[in-house]
Design a protein around this motif. Structure first.
Motif, PDB file in Angstrom:
ATOM      1  N   THR A   7       8.294  -0.687  16.965  1.00 25.01           N
ATOM      2  CA  THR A   7       7.664  -1.552  15.985  1.00 25.01           C
ATOM      3  C   THR A   7       7.188  -0.684  14.837  1.00 25.01           C
ATOM      4  N   THR A   8       7.557  -1.050  13.624  1.00 25.44           N
ATOM      5  CA  THR A   8       7.176  -0.230  12.481  1.00 25.44           C
ATOM      6  C   THR A   8       5.672  -0.284  12.253  1.00 25.44           C
ATOM      7  N   GLY A   9       5.169   0.728  11.605  1.00 26.26           N
ATOM      8  CA  GLY A   9       3.749   0.805  11.304  1.00 26.26           C
ATOM      9  C   GLY A   9       3.424   0.000  10.061  1.00 26.26           C
ATOM     10  N   PRO A  10       2.201  -0.016   9.647  1.00 31.75           N
ATOM     11  CA  PRO A  10       1.146   0.750  10.293  1.00 31.75           C
ATOM     12  C   PRO A  10       0.635   0.068  11.557  1.00 31.75           C
ATOM     13  N   TRP A  11       0.187   0.889  12.474  1.00 33.69           N
ATOM     14  CA  TRP A  11      -0.478   0.401  13.666  1.00 33.69           C
ATOM     15  C   TRP A  11      -1.972   0.560  13.450  1.00 33.69           C
ATOM     16  N   PHE A  12      -2.748  -0.282  14.071  1.00 34.66           N
ATOM     17  CA  PHE A  12      -4.199  -0.199  13.941  1.00 34.66           C
ATOM     18  C   PHE A  12      -4.835  -0.474  15.292  1.00 34.66           C
ATOM     19  N   LYS A  13      -6.095  -0.110  15.420  1.00 35.45           N
ATOM     20  CA  LYS A  13      -6.798  -0.300  16.689  1.00 35.45           C
ATOM     21  C   LYS A  13      -8.001  -1.200  16.473  1.00 35.45           C
ATOM     22  N   ARG A  26       1.104  -5.339  12.794  1.00 32.11           N
ATOM     23  CA  ARG A  26       1.368  -6.621  12.147  1.00 32.11           C
ATOM     24  C   ARG A  26       2.877  -6.710  11.932  1.00 32.11           C
ATOM     25  N   ILE A  27       3.457  -7.807  12.402  1.00 31.86           N
ATOM     26  CA  ILE A  27       4.901  -7.996  12.264  1.00 31.86           C
ATOM     27  C   ILE A  27       5.157  -9.214  11.380  1.00 31.86           C
ATOM     28  N   GLY A  28       6.410  -9.528  11.127  1.00 30.66           N
ATOM     29  CA  GLY A  28       6.789 -10.605  10.223  1.00 30.66           C
ATOM     30  C   GLY A  28       5.930 -11.847  10.326  1.00 30.66           C
ATOM     31  N   GLY A  29       5.589 -12.404   9.184  1.00 32.96           N
ATOM     32  CA  GLY A  29       4.813 -13.635   9.142  1.00 32.96           C
ATOM     33  C   GLY A  29       3.351 -13.453   9.475  1.00 32.96           C
ATOM     34  N   GLY A  30       2.891 -12.213   9.535  1.00 29.70           N
ATOM     35  CA  GLY A  30       1.480 -11.966   9.817  1.00 29.70           C
ATOM     36  C   GLY A  30       1.127 -11.976  11.294  1.00 29.70           C
ATOM     37  N   LEU A  31       2.116 -12.153  12.155  1.00 32.29           N
ATOM     38  CA  LEU A  31       1.848 -12.120  13.592  1.00 32.29           C
ATOM     39  C   LEU A  31       1.392 -10.725  14.001  1.00 32.29           C
ATOM     40  N   ILE A  32       0.607 -10.659  15.054  1.00 32.81           N
ATOM     41  CA  ILE A  32       0.143  -9.377  15.563  1.00 32.81           C
ATOM     42  C   ILE A  32       0.797  -9.117  16.910  1.00 32.81           C
ATOM     43  N   GLN A  33       1.354  -7.921  17.049  1.00 31.94           N
ATOM     44  CA  GLN A  33       1.978  -7.519  18.303  1.00 31.94           C
ATOM     45  C   GLN A  33       1.121  -6.441  18.947  1.00 31.94           C
ATOM     46  N   GLU A  34       0.810  -6.609  20.220  1.00 26.74           N
ATOM     47  CA  GLU A  34       0.088  -5.561  20.949  1.00 26.74           C
ATOM     48  C   GLU A  34       1.059  -4.435  21.259  1.00 26.74           C
ATOM     49  N   VAL A  35       0.675  -3.215  20.886  1.00 28.68           N
ATOM     50  CA  VAL A  35       1.488  -2.040  21.148  1.00 28.68           C
ATOM     51  C   VAL A  35       0.987  -1.337  22.401  1.00 28.68           C
ATOM     52  N   ALA A  36      -0.336  -1.254  22.554  1.00 26.93           N
ATOM     53  CA  ALA A  36      -0.927  -0.584  23.713  1.00 26.93           C
ATOM     54  C   ALA A  36      -2.340  -1.108  23.929  1.00 26.93           C
ATOM     55  N   ALA A  37      -2.802  -0.945  25.142  1.00 26.55           N
ATOM     56  CA  ALA A  37      -4.180  -1.275  25.487  1.00 26.55           C
ATOM     57  C   ALA A  37      -4.787  -0.056  26.169  1.00 26.55           C
TER      58      ALA A  37
END
Length: 106
Positions: A7-13, A26-37
Motif C-alpha cells: 500500500t503506497t504511503g504516506p502511512w500514519f499512526k 489512506r487509499i482511494g476515495g478516502g478509505l483507510i486501510q489498516e497496515v499494522a496494529a
C-alpha cells in the motif's frame, strides 16, 4: 525493479484506546486501510509508539534505500574511489534490505 505491491504511503499512526496503536494508510476515495496494529509491550507505551513510528515510516525508508543503493552502486564501480569496498558492502546491505522488504531482488 517492478511495480510496488505494498500500500503506497504516506502511512500514519494513531492510538485507539489504551492498548493498540494502529498504522494506517489512506487509499482511494478516502478509505483507510489498516497496515499494522502495535499492541502492548513489556516496555510500555513508549516502545509501542516507537514500533508504530518505525512501521509508519516504512514506505519512506524503502524509497531512501533504493536511492542510496543507486548512489552506492555507482560509487562502488568508480575506479578513482578510495572507498570502493565500503561502497560495495553498503550497497549489498541495502540490496538485501530491499529484497527483504519487497520480496523481489533489488
Amino acid at each position: 525493479m517492478s511495480e510496488e505491491m505494498h500500500t503506497t504511503g504516506p502511512w500514519f499512526k494513531h492510538r485507539e484506546g489504551f492498548s493498540t496503536v494502529y498504522v494506517e494508510a489512506r487509499i482511494g476515495g478516502g478509505l483507510i486501510q489498516e497496515v499494522a496494529a502495535c499492541g502492548p509491550t513489556n516496555q510500555g507505551s513508549e516502545q509501542q509508539e516507537a514500533n508504530a513510528r518505525l512501521i509508519a515510516t516504512a514506505p519512506e525508508l524503502l524509497e531512501a534505500c533504493k536511492l542510496g543503493l543507486k548512489g552506492l552502486e555507482a560509487a562502488a564501480f568508480d575506479p578513482l574511489s578510495q572507498q570502493r569496498n565500503a561502497h560495495a558492502y553498503a550497497a549489498g546491505v541495502l540490496r538485501s534490505a530491499i529484497t527483504k522488504a519487497t520480496g523481489q531482488p533489488a
